[in-house]
Design a protein around this motif. Structure first.
Motif, PDB file in Angstrom:
ATOM      1  N   VAL A 220       0.832  -1.199   0.000  1.00 48.00           N
ATOM      2  CA  VAL A 220       0.000   0.000   0.000  1.00 48.00           C
ATOM      3  C   VAL A 220       0.867   1.250   0.000  1.00 48.00           C
ATOM      4  O   VAL A 220       0.617   2.217  -0.735  1.00 48.00           O
ATOM      5  CB  VAL A 220      -0.937  -0.008   1.234  1.00 48.00           C
ATOM      6  CG1 VAL A 220      -1.595   1.355   1.415  1.00 48.00           C
ATOM      7  CG2 VAL A 220      -2.003  -1.082   1.082  1.00 48.00           C
ATOM      8  N   LEU A 225      -0.735   3.823  -2.626  1.00 46.84           N
ATOM      9  CA  LEU A 225      -2.166   3.567  -2.668  1.00 46.84           C
ATOM     10  C   LEU A 225      -2.938   4.503  -1.750  1.00 46.84           C
ATOM     11  O   LEU A 225      -4.104   4.810  -2.016  1.00 46.84           O
ATOM     12  CB  LEU A 225      -2.454   2.106  -2.285  1.00 46.84           C
ATOM     13  CG  LEU A 225      -1.898   1.040  -3.222  1.00 46.84           C
ATOM     14  CD1 LEU A 225      -2.421  -0.320  -2.827  1.00 46.84           C
ATOM     15  CD2 LEU A 225      -2.238   1.340  -4.664  1.00 46.84           C
ATOM     16  N   THR A 226      -2.292   4.943  -0.676  1.00 42.62           N
ATOM     17  CA  THR A 226      -3.001   5.841   0.234  1.00 42.62           C
ATOM     18  C   THR A 226      -3.310   7.168  -0.426  1.00 42.62           C
ATOM     19  O   THR A 226      -4.189   7.910   0.029  1.00 42.62           O
ATOM     20  CB  THR A 226      -2.166   6.088   1.511  1.00 42.62           C
ATOM     21  OG1 THR A 226      -0.861   6.536   1.137  1.00 42.62           O
ATOM     22  CG2 THR A 226      -2.063   4.815   2.325  1.00 42.62           C
ATOM     23  N   GLN A 229      -6.305   5.531  -3.361  1.00 43.38           N
ATOM     24  CA  GLN A 229      -7.473   4.741  -2.995  1.00 43.38           C
ATOM     25  C   GLN A 229      -8.448   5.558  -2.148  1.00 43.38           C
ATOM     26  O   GLN A 229      -8.052   6.312  -1.260  1.00 43.38           O
ATOM     27  CB  GLN A 229      -7.054   3.493  -2.223  1.00 43.38           C
ATOM     28  CG  GLN A 229      -5.975   2.674  -2.904  1.00 43.38           C
ATOM     29  CD  GLN A 229      -6.377   2.200  -4.287  1.00 43.38           C
ATOM     30  OE1 GLN A 229      -7.376   1.521  -4.442  1.00 43.38           O
ATOM     31  NE2 GLN A 229      -5.588   2.559  -5.293  1.00 43.38           N
ATOM     32  N   LYS A 313      -6.302   1.766   4.571  1.00 37.43           N
ATOM     33  CA  LYS A 313      -5.482   0.763   5.243  1.00 37.43           C
ATOM     34  C   LYS A 313      -6.355  -0.199   6.036  1.00 37.43           C
ATOM     35  O   LYS A 313      -6.111  -1.404   6.057  1.00 37.43           O
ATOM     36  CB  LYS A 313      -4.469   1.440   6.165  1.00 37.43           C
ATOM     37  CG  LYS A 313      -3.349   2.175   5.447  1.00 37.43           C
ATOM     38  CD  LYS A 313      -2.336   2.693   6.442  1.00 37.43           C
ATOM     39  CE  LYS A 313      -1.192   3.408   5.740  1.00 37.43           C
ATOM     40  NZ  LYS A 313      -0.185   3.903   6.705  1.00 37.43           N
ATOM     41  N   PHE A 316      -7.814  -2.936   3.775  1.00 32.49           N
ATOM     42  CA  PHE A 316      -6.852  -3.963   3.364  1.00 32.49           C
ATOM     43  C   PHE A 316      -6.494  -4.874   4.530  1.00 32.49           C
ATOM     44  O   PHE A 316      -6.378  -6.081   4.366  1.00 32.49           O
ATOM     45  CB  PHE A 316      -5.591  -3.313   2.793  1.00 32.49           C
ATOM     46  CG  PHE A 316      -5.740  -2.861   1.376  1.00 32.49           C
ATOM     47  CD1 PHE A 316      -5.945  -3.782   0.365  1.00 32.49           C
ATOM     48  CD2 PHE A 316      -5.681  -1.521   1.039  1.00 32.49           C
ATOM     49  CE1 PHE A 316      -6.088  -3.381  -0.952  1.00 32.49           C
ATOM     50  CE2 PHE A 316      -5.828  -1.107  -0.268  1.00 32.49           C
ATOM     51  CZ  PHE A 316      -6.030  -2.035  -1.265  1.00 32.49           C
TER      52      PHE A 316
END
Length: 609
Positions: A220, A225-226, A229, A313, A316
């Motif tokens: 991530v 990705l933070t 996403q 987070k 996931f």
């Protein structure tokens, strides 16, 4: 020099030039040559197409299927697990066991496939031992190349040279004819790597083992990705409720990729893989990939609530057992190169979403679906673990760098492993004893794999690397064309006029050097096709045995240690090992010289001149 010979040499030069540029693909070049040679009048159509009936081509195709059976039944991965258990905490022991295992397995299946299988194993072990992965990746590739020197069926060049001997009216090599030389080279290779492995970690870019043992949060973070996403809560009044994803055209209209749908079940929260037919319910939470929050999207679809970034987070982590992540690399010969992520249709083909892309170890931002892929790119896929496990069986165009789950779960035919070993044993027994021709032995092995359900027809056809087969078929007519037009005689006369007085050993060394040099620019299979007739003709001109000359060419064709583009095996480890071009030169060239010395000394002893 006749006009026909000039035509053949021109066509050969064109083929080599196209091979070097890798444009068009090597199999396309081979087909072009298959057409050009008959049109030039040098060969008849049956002569040009004779490669399709060559027994060596059938054997090579069958061995791809045998190798797939070993992968599908978990035999190959079990060897990796065994390696991890016995390596302990010793880097030296790990290197020795790794090279022995890869060389042994590569002796009976594709070396490229073996290296692809062991790459994630090596990455995992390097992380556990906290050693630079660069110390293990090059030994891995070298062991894969050395495996080609072990048996008759270990690599296509061996079969090509064997076939040329048979075509010349001679007995071919036995199954283990290569083994004495291969074992000596393997021992020397292990010792050489033990001495030079620390030089592999001294480059400008130092590979750290922990970077490759990716947990969910590591991936991530590394793919940013933070920053991409978002979680969209679907309220009861949202117009999205009750509609399917393919109706909304979210990716096309807004650049939004729905990765998964979180839905409240009767007893627990469910996470559903997002496909075009997924229907959105009120209360769903959509995990989406978007370059930035889109005001247009929020305005067009009211009833949505954009959750804080920190929730990504949590999603996931909370759904690790259902929502999997895997890192995938694009090798240099992949058909993915030049295509956009959207053109890959990864979701429809593999039920997985591409949610991140890294190039030269840097995460890319923006609209990823429109980004064209390049060799060495790594992309992150997300989906159910079961679908990620199935991704392991599709390694022609990409390599999965991390094993996402237990090795046992990766194998779709795990219970058939004993039967896969039995099928392999029967094939090797038939080849070693010579009870039937090698081509029949290989086909018997394939039929047994199918009978015991180690492979099915779909996986068998997918396992065959058709590009390699077409390359062999397309290059074989050149050997006949050079022979008919006097090209081989011309080369042999030139070779003997320069080195004839120096003796057979000097000619063997020259054959090795020429074969290795040509192999820097074109595939080792094509190199063997061109050099095998020269080797046999040289032996006949010297009234010597053809076997040491043919063996020298076969060994030299496998000695592709000098550059990262000499072999697909080297190209595979280039990125994960963080190597530079010069790393292969400074490690590979001295070892190639060592293999040359071993060949010139041992071949005449095993196959008297």
């Amino acid at each position: 020099m006749t006009f026909e010979l000039i035509c053949v040499l021109v066509l050969l030069a064109i083929a080599v030039g196209l091979f070097t540029r890798n444009r068009p693909s090597v199999d396309a070049v081979a087909v072009i040559m298959l057409v050009a040679l008959p049109l030039s009048g040098i060969l008849t159509v049956p002569e040009a197409l004779a490669g399709f009936s060559d027994p060596s081509v059938i054997v090579i195709a069958a061995l791809f299927v045998i190798g797939d059976g070993l992968v599908r039944t978990g035999v190959a991965y079990q060897l990796g697990e065994l390696l991890m258990r016995h390596a302990g905490q010793s880097e030296a022991r790990l290197l020795v066991l790794l090279m022995l295992t890869v060389a042994g397995l590569g002796a009976i299946m594709s070396s490229t496939g073996v290296v692809a299988i062991f790459m994630p194993v090596v990455l995992s072990i390097a992380a556990r031992l906290k050693i630079p992965v660069s110390r293990l990746m090059m030994p891995l590739s070298f062991a894969g190349l050395i495996s080609g020197m072990m048996t008759l069926v270990a690599t296509p060049p061996n079969m090509v040279v064997h076939s040329e001997l048979v075509r010349s009216g001679l007995a071919g090599f036995s199954f283990f004819a290569f083994a004495p030389i291969g074992l000596v080279v393997l021992v020397l290779g292990i010792g050489y790597m033990l001495l030079t492995r620390r030089r592999l970690a001294s480059g400008v870019i130092e590979a750290k083992a922990h970077e490759f043992r990716h947990g969910v949060l590591d991936l991530v973070r590394e793919y940013n990705l933070t920053e991409r996403q978002r979680c969209l809560q679907v309220n009861s009044n949202s117009p999205l409720a009750g509609r399917m994803l393919n109706e909304l055209q979210l990716r096309k209209e807004f650049g939004i990729n729905v990765i998964a749908v979180e839905r409240q079940g009767r007893f627990r929260t469910l996470l559903l893989g997002a496909t075009g037919s997924t229907e959105i319910h009120p209360g769903d939470c959509l995990l989406v990939d978007m370059a930035s929050p889109s005001n247009d999207f929020v305005e067009d679809f009211s009833g949505l609530e954009l959750q804080p970034v920190v929730q990504v987070k949590n999603h996931f982590v909370r759904h690790q057992r259902q929502l999997g992540l895997a890192e995938v690399m694009v090798p240099s010969d992949s058909s993915f190169i030049g295509k956009t992520i959207q053109q890959l249709a990864f979701r429809s083909k593999h039920k997985l979403n591409v949610i991140g892309l890294r190039r030269q170890r840097q995460a890319l931002d923006g609209v990823l679906v429109a980004e064209k892929l390049q060799a060495g790119d790594t992309f992150l896929v997300s989906g159910n673990w079961a679908d990620i496990r199935r991704l392991q069986g599709h390694s022609r165009d990409f390599v999965v760098l991390t094993l996402p789950a237990e090795v046992e779960d990766v194998a779709p035919a795990l219970s058939q492993a004993p039967y896969a070993l039995l099928s392999l044993t029967v094939m090797v027994f038939l080849m070693v004893t010579g009870l039937v021709p090698n081509v029949l032995a290989a086909l018997v092995g394939c039929l047994l794999m199918g009978l015991f359900r180690c492979v099915d027809m779909t996986s068998a056809y997918k396992s065959i690397h058709w590009q390699s087969l077409i390359l062999i078929v397309g290059m074989l007519p050149f050997a006949l064309a050079l022979e008919k037009t006097g090209g081989i005689d011309l080369v042999v006369e030139g070779l003997l006029s320069v080195l004839g007085s120096a003796g057979p050993h000097a000619i063997l060394a020259t054959l090795f050097l020429v074969t290795s040099f040509i192999g820097l620019f074109i595939s080792n299979t094509a190199t063997a096709v061109l050099m095998a007739p020269v080797a046999i003709a040289s032996a006949q001109a010297l009234s010597a045995s053809p076997y040491p000359f043919a063996m020298t060419v076969a060994i030299a064709a496998s000695a592709a240690f000098m550059t990262p583009i000499s072999s697909p095996v080297n190209t595979l480890v280039l990125g994960p090992g963080n190597y530079r071009f010069i790393d292969f030169v400074r490690i590979g060239v001295p070892f190639t010289v060592l293999v040359l010395l071993v060949t010139v000394v041992m071949v005449p002893l095993l196959f008297p001149l």
